[in-house]
Design a protein around this motif. Structure first.
Motif: not given
Length: 493
Positions: A401-402, A439-448, A456-460, A462-470
């Motif tokens: 889920i996340g 990080m929420k498991m969105s459809d975009s992250i599932k596809r990636q 690195v690709d997963l982080h990108k 997630a960041a594009d979807e608004g995830m705020k990093n540490l």
């Protein structure tokens, strides 16, 4: 914890109204407590929960929690020779005052170091109280003083490190080791033996690492210590992990999460099935976060079961299982049996291997909410780590889920504003605050993830979807003056 205090105070208020007594909540403001004058023996105040607060002429003011215990008041008068006047207080307040008043000072500790005596035989079945100074040996008193001091300073670990000239004693406070004592080499063996005895380890074994556990009391508090010994060049190195359930504040509201992350995490916890992962290094507060989540899920109609290594804090209305490799009770085997107990929510202390991961995933796909931890640097890396273990990406995309990544940064001392003072032991910091990355498991992250599990690709994505990093989470605390940029970089780089 809040509920306990409220019920405690309510009981005191009821007693005060019934017997016409005055109430005093803060006992640390009274002169005898501040000056640590021990007019009554420790064994007496501990058993009777009566402590002397102030004296004037022939009258002694004491705090009590049981107004009907007249015999103890008469005994206090007999011991001190004063006429007794009492005020009512809570058990918690009296225990805190006893702990503060009867703790050993640094001067007394140095005197103990200067006058070593032989270690005497002790009864390991007896339950010890760290504040009881009626000890048989200077070394016993020294160990008690170190354990009590570490607790009073809020340490999470105590290190006994042998060096050529003696022993270094360091406390880990707010995640950072700080030097405290340097006992001479002459008492090194006695120190090691004392700790081994109360941890019920083999005192004759010096060549192999050993693990044990100590359960002690400090005033009204029960504290567990996990003990680890390893042989090193100059003797045996011992580390004690402090498990003080009184210091654990449960509740997601108490963890310092931002409003958005808190809202999203609570939404994930409302799911009836799936996996929620919490990641971070050792000592980053993962277990506290999981326990806080479980405390919100706890309800009469919910069956919550956990498997941990070890069970650090006992929680009510939950079935908690401790891993025991000696009898082949691993995370995987324990998890299989948990699934036969009709659970709604399962907490796994840590996913360490493919077998545990796969059982957790199958549990989440068959109608269970699963919470667990991993050791990774950030949230996207948790998925990468599971794929590296051998878990198929399509299973992760269907079950996770996340992922919440977290760290703990030290807070600037409010007393000295980072300059260093006695309140923060000259470190400039006091207390810790969490920083989080969800990080929420969105459809975009599932596809990636299906395409590539590269972190690195997963982080990108997630960041594009608004995830705020540490780092961004920590930078907000810097802007508010809660911590420093150097501290944020230390834990999030």
């Amino acid at each position: 914890m809040v509920e306990t205090r409220t019920s405690d105070q309510k009981e005191v208020l009821d007693l005060a109204n019934r017997y016409g007594l005055k109430i005093s909540w803060d006992l640390l403001i009274y002169p005898l407590i501040k000056q640590k004058e021990k007019l009554l023996p420790y064994a007496f105040v501990k058993q009777k929960r009566i402590i002397a607060l102030a004296k004037e002429d022939e009258e002694l003011l004491v705090a009590i929690c049981d107004p009907l215990d007249l015999a103890s008041l008469e005994e206090a008068a007999s011991i001190t020779g004063y006429r007794i006047k009492e005020v009512l207080s809570s058990k918690r307040s009296i225990d805190s005052a006893i702990e503060y008043c009867y703790q050993q000072t640094n001067l007394e500790a140095k005197e103990d170091l200067a006058e070593q005596e032989e270690l005497l035989e002790i009864d390991t079945d007896h339950e010890y109280d760290l504040l009881d100074q009626r000890s048989d040996s200077r070394v016993i008193r020294l160990v008690n003083m170190i354990l009590a001091e570490a607790l009073q300073q809020g340490a999470s670990d105590i290190h006994f490190e042998p060096i050529e000239s003696g022993v270094i004693v360091r406390y880990r406070i707010d995640g950072v080791l700080q030097m405290r004592h340097n006992p001479p080499r002459e008492i090194q063996n006695e120190l090691v033996t004392r700790i081994k005895v109360i941890a019920k380890l083999d005192i004759a074994e010096h060549r192999l690492p050993q693990d044990g556990r100590i359960k002690l009391k400090m005033g009204g508090r029960e504290i567990d210590f996990r003990v680890s010994t390893v042989p090193v060049v100059y003797g045996e190195r011992i580390v004690l992990r402090i498990l003080d359930r009184n210091q654990v504040i449960l509740g997601l509201d108490q963890l310092g999460m931002g409003k958005t992350i808190l809202k999203d995490l609570r939404e994930m916890l409302s799911f009836t099935q799936g996996i929620i992962l919490v990641t971070g290094p050792t000592g980053s507060g993962k277990t506290t976060t999981l326990y806080s989540a479980l405390s919100e899920l706890k309800a009469e109609e919910t069956n919550i079961m956990t498997i941990e290594d070890p069970v650090e804090y006992k929680l009510q209305k939950m079935a908690q299982i401790g891993v025991n490799p000696k009898i082949q009770l691993t995370f995987a085997t324990g998890l299989r049996h948990i699934l036969r107990q009709d659970p709604d929510v399962i907490m796994i202390g840590e996913i360490r291997d493919k077998e545990t991961a796969e059982i957790a995933i199958q549990a989440s796909l068959t109608g269970h909410l699963v919470l667990s931890t991993l050791h990774t640097n950030d949230a996207p890396s948790a998925l990468t780590r599971l794929v590296d273990m051998g878990v198929e990406p399509y299973l992760l995309s269907s079950s996770v889920i996340g992922v919440l990544a977290q760290r703990l940064v030290r807070k600037i001392c409010t007393n000295c504003q980072a300059e260093g003072c006695s309140e923060c032991f000259s470190s400039g910091f006091k207390g810790r605050h969490g920083i989080y990355e969800l990080m929420k498991m969105s459809d975009s992250i599932k596809r990636q993830l299906i395409k590539s599990a590269n972190s690195v690709d997963l982080h990108k994505v997630a960041a594009d979807e608004g995830m705020k990093n540490l780092f961004a989470s920590g930078n907000e605390l810097v802007q508010k003056g809660i911590t420093t940029m150097k501290e944020v970089l230390r834990v999030s780089r």
